[in-house]
Design a protein around this motif. Sequence first.
Motif, PDB file in Angstrom:
ATOM      1  N   LYS A  10     -15.707  32.960  19.924  1.00 36.85           N
ATOM      2  CA  LYS A  10     -14.599  32.624  19.083  1.00 36.85           C
ATOM      3  C   LYS A  10     -14.920  32.254  17.839  1.00 36.85           C
ATOM      4  O   LYS A  10     -16.090  31.367  17.816  1.00 36.85           O
ATOM      5  CB  LYS A  10     -13.911  31.553  19.925  1.00 36.85           C
ATOM      6  N   ALA A  29     -13.537  31.871  13.086  1.00 32.98           N
ATOM      7  CA  ALA A  29     -12.491  32.043  12.300  1.00 32.98           C
ATOM      8  C   ALA A  29     -12.255  33.388  12.088  1.00 32.98           C
ATOM      9  O   ALA A  29     -11.121  33.804  11.772  1.00 32.98           O
ATOM     10  CB  ALA A  29     -12.734  31.113  10.946  1.00 32.98           C
ATOM     11  N   ILE A  30     -13.352  34.308  11.529  1.00 34.91           N
ATOM     12  CA  ILE A  30     -13.366  35.627  11.390  1.00 34.91           C
ATOM     13  C   ILE A  30     -14.456  36.231  11.952  1.00 34.91           C
ATOM     14  O   ILE A  30     -15.335  35.724  12.468  1.00 34.91           O
ATOM     15  CB  ILE A  30     -13.461  35.673   9.698  1.00 34.91           C
ATOM     16  N   ASP A  43      -3.507  43.379  13.465  1.00 35.77           N
ATOM     17  CA  ASP A  43      -4.074  42.187  12.692  1.00 35.77           C
ATOM     18  C   ASP A  43      -3.917  42.230  11.326  1.00 35.77           C
ATOM     19  O   ASP A  43      -3.968  43.493  10.683  1.00 35.77           O
ATOM     20  CB  ASP A  43      -5.472  41.728  13.031  1.00 35.77           C
ATOM     21  N   THR A  89      -5.661  41.800   7.712  1.00 34.63           N
ATOM     22  CA  THR A  89      -7.239  41.627   7.531  1.00 34.63           C
ATOM     23  C   THR A  89      -7.416  41.495   5.937  1.00 34.63           C
ATOM     24  O   THR A  89      -6.526  41.850   5.108  1.00 34.63           O
ATOM     25  CB  THR A  89      -8.025  42.669   7.781  1.00 34.63           C
ATOM     26  N   HIS A 100      -9.338  38.348  11.985  1.00 37.72           N
ATOM     27  CA  HIS A 100      -9.414  37.039  12.629  1.00 37.72           C
ATOM     28  C   HIS A 100     -10.191  36.925  13.976  1.00 37.72           C
ATOM     29  O   HIS A 100     -10.115  37.970  14.436  1.00 37.72           O
ATOM     30  CB  HIS A 100      -7.819  36.758  13.183  1.00 37.72           C
TER      31      HIS A 100
END
Length: 435
Positions: A17, A19-20, A62, A64, A86
């Motif tokens: 996991k 942020a990006i 998403d 992007t 993300h």
Amino acid sequence: MNKTKDTIFAVATPPGKAAISVIRISGSQAFKAIKDISKSIPTEPNKTSLNKLVDINGKTIDQTLTTFFKGPKSYTGEDMIELSIHGGKAVLNKLLKTLNENKKIRYAEAGEFTRRAFENNKLDISQVEAVADLVNAETEQQRKQALNQLEGNDSLKIKKIHKQLETLLANVEATIDFSDEDLPKNLNKKIKEQIENIIKNINRIFFENEKSKKIREGYIVAIIGKTNTGKSSFINNISNKEVSIVTNQPGTTRDTLESYVDIGGYPIKFYDSAGIRRSRNNIEKIGINKTLKLSENSDINLVFIDKITEINKYQKIHNKIFVQSKFDIRKKPLKNKKINNISSKNSFGIKNLLNKIVKNIEKLNTNFNNSISRERHMSLLIKSKIHLNTAKKAKSYDIIAEEVRLSLGEISKIYGKTDIEHILGIIFNNFCIGK
């Protein structure tokens, strides 16, 4: 099918996991593949734009940041797309599934992006290896060393020798081809001098390598001394974990125990060793002999003592730093400029001791950050030197020319494409997917 013609994709960021996450796509179909699933893909090279990605049913995956790199002005030298999405696992999995359903592209193999950079003359082989080192760098000094190699600083030394060998070969072949013509005086002497100078340059690299490879492999600091002087407690303290068993019973450490620590940007391997004392226990005797051998091969020796008189017992130990531990419980700690007082229980004096270790290492490491350190390079230099030594002793110009040609061929393998396929497999197997 020629795999180099395929358009490839892979995740370029670590799993988990975040942020990006970044996905790379490279090849002739990169733009078309992303255009198929984009609402507003950028068409201007080297510009980043907000772009909505959708699946095959037109449903949003998403929003992007998408960057389009037009070859050859890209990492691989091909058309290339980078998607910054993300970092949620569900978003990443959905996008990868969508990309995998596109027949224009396929998953990349390990190191395939960097391999294409090499094949498209964006990087030479030594720089490719530097990329791997940069990715795997764990300390500041390792980062600096890898970056120097990536920027070509190491290659310059090899290319200088390569150019000298080319000049030498030209002179030898001129002697063969124009033996009946008027050649410069003392050409034979000049050729021998050229050979000797190149050998000296290679020897200089050998010397520097012994220093610089420590940054890749780690400096060895041996922790030696009598039993129950605080050696094991010290290594546990700096490692932030229990590496060694600590008890009041002497002789509990019977083998060398290793702990890898980054101190001041230098990779350092601390070795806790068996306490030096007379013992009837055969296993402990083996451990003590290992300790003595370790002290001979280490870069620095931390000698733990209880009494000032013990200093004289370690006169033959090289690069030593004397330490007295247990400062927190000692009523009369030793006061001597040669002795570093520490407490592994409350960390008193440990920072100063580690700083002293770094200063000693910096003396060993002076100006060798730009030196060649890979064993593959050194092996090829050794082979090159063997051919030059044969050439130096040869009396026939034909033999000299052949040996110089062979020497040149070995040097070329360090950064060129001469007989390189078997080397490529070894190098790229060590890469992660997406690099």
